[in-house]
Design a protein around this motif. Structure first.
Motif, mmCIF file in Angstrom:
data_model
loop_
_atom_site.group_PDB
_atom_site.id
_atom_site.type_symbol
_atom_site.label_atom_id
_atom_site.label_comp_id
_atom_site.label_asym_id
_atom_site.label_seq_id
_atom_site.Cartn_x
_atom_site.Cartn_y
_atom_site.Cartn_z
ATOM 1 N N PRO A 56 0.840 -1.209 0.000
ATOM 2 C CA PRO A 56 0.000 0.000 0.000
ATOM 3 C C PRO A 56 0.872 1.255 0.000
ATOM 4 O O PRO A 56 1.962 1.249 0.549
ATOM 5 C CB PRO A 56 -0.770 -0.101 1.333
ATOM 6 N N PRO A 81 -4.062 0.928 -2.547
ATOM 7 C CA PRO A 81 -4.151 0.077 -1.357
ATOM 8 C C PRO A 81 -3.178 -1.102 -1.338
ATOM 9 O O PRO A 81 -3.173 -1.860 -0.367
ATOM 10 C CB PRO A 81 -5.593 -0.445 -1.425
ATOM 11 N N ALA A 85 -5.025 -5.930 -0.967
ATOM 12 C CA ALA A 85 -6.325 -5.307 -0.703
ATOM 13 C C ALA A 85 -7.066 -5.018 -2.014
ATOM 14 O O ALA A 85 -8.292 -5.136 -2.089
ATOM 15 C CB ALA A 85 -6.131 -4.019 0.097
ATOM 16 N N TYR A 86 -6.305 -4.667 -3.029
ATOM 17 C CA TYR A 86 -6.898 -4.351 -4.338
ATOM 18 C C TYR A 86 -7.617 -5.573 -4.904
ATOM 19 O O TYR A 86 -8.753 -5.489 -5.380
ATOM 20 C CB TYR A 86 -5.767 -3.912 -5.260
#
Ligand SMILES: Cc1cc2nc3c(=O)[nH]c(=O)nc-3n(C[C@H](O)[C@H](O)[C@H](O)COP(=O)(O)O)c2cc1C
Length: 314
Positions: A56, A81, A85-86
């Motif tokens: 991130p 991110p 997380a993406y």
């Protein structure tokens, strides 16, 4: 009376087929969600998503955007991110986009490029990968890859090794010889080139005696860079056979036609969307009218026509 057939505007970038020759520039369009209330996303060739990195990133200190005459300076600093997380939170939302969805990968090592490309390209929602080796807003390291022939080659080769999906490599104008880098990237396995990313720049507040961007320097986009971008496409189009996505300051069909006549097979539209979300639609309509008025049946017939040493395949 039979209706006249419309000129064919479809473009192939490697395996990726675009219905329209217009890609929305990375970092300027999200995944299209904010523009969907205003325009039909099916009228776009595709959206290039914001660049994503392995870890991130919070991005740079504000201010991150500054207007300049006919241009925009940005120093976002690759806020994203991170790939974990993406993939978990964002990518599933792109499944129903009615246009091509192109993931953009940024990195700080050859291994980063391979790792993020492999993970992103493995997702069905992602139709192709653009390798951002040319981000000028993250200290010196972001552009190192586009400015160093051996790193440009290594990053491209590494990404090529982990996906069969179309690989577009985005080049920097901030080099002495962009054609030399283009040749190396083509030989390393790129299917297409995006030409150009932003031009390094700066603006100073003369009352406060400080740079106007939090990051001090940034990347210039918009009409101010169009002549720089057209020349870059012209030079790259003499050096490689793979298709070029020309971009930098496109706001009208005639702007786009400059790039196409220089040798671009498709165009990117970034900053133009900030002032008018209809720019991509107007570009397609205008190109279609231009071709029809001149009796052409396909966009490919005019690619590189102003460039006597155009080397590409139409
Ligand atoms: C606010 C902003 C953010 C951008 N973010 C990215 C990015 O994350 N990755 C990338 O490859 N290019 C990024 N770009 C560059 C654009 O995709 C485009 O290549 C460049 O701005 C030139 O085209 P334009 O004049 O049509 O904007 C960004 C540009 C702007 C203005």
């Amino acid at each position: 009376m039979a209706e006249a057939t419309q000129p064919d505007l479809a473009v192939a970038l490697g395996r990726l087929r675009l219905s329209w020759p217009t890609l929305m520039g990375s970092g300027c369009y999200g995944s299209g969600e904010e523009y969907a209330p205003f325009i039909d996303l099916a009228a776009l060739g595709g959206v290039v998503l914001k660049s994503v990195t392995r870890h991130p990133r919070l991005g740079n200190a504000a201010p991150r955007l500054v207007s300049t005459p006919s241009g925009l300076l940005n120093a976002i600093g690759l806020q994203n991110p991170g790939i974990d997380a993406y993939l978990e939170n964002d990518v599933a939302n792109f499944a129903d986009r009615p246009c091509a969805v192109i993931g953009s990968v940024a990195g700080f090592s050859v291994d980063d490029y391979a790792y993020v490309t492999e993970r992103l390209a493995a997702r069905d929602e992602i139709d192709a990968i653009e390798l951002n080796i040319s981000c000028p807003n993250v200290g010196t390291e972001g552009e190192t890859f586009a400015c160093d022939p051996s790193l440009a080659e290594a990053a491209t080769r590494a990404a090529r090794g982990v996906t069969d999906k179309t690989l577009i490599v985005k080049l920097s104008p901030n080099v002495t010889d962009i054609a030399a880098i283009a040749r190396i990237v083509e030989a390393a396995g790129a299917d297409a080139l995006a030409v150009i990313n932003t031009v390094r720049g700066m603006s100073i507040d003369v009352d406060r005696w400080t740079p106007r961007l939090g990051n001090a320097n940034g990347g210039l986009s918009g009409p101010a860079i169009r002549p720089v971008a057209v020349l870059a496409v012209w030079e790259v189009a003499r050096a490689v056979k793979i298709p070029i996505v020309g971009q930098g300051g496109i706001e009208t069909a005639r702007d786009a036609l400059e790039f196409i006549l220089a040798g671009a097979s498709a165009v990117g539209i970034g900053t133009g969307n900030f002032t008018d979300p209809r720019v991509p639609l107007n570009v397609v309509d205008g190109i279609r009218d231009y071709l029809a008025a001149r009796g052409h049946s396909a966009l490919s017939e005019i690619v590189g026509k102003a460039n006597p040493r155009f080397a590409g395949v139409r």
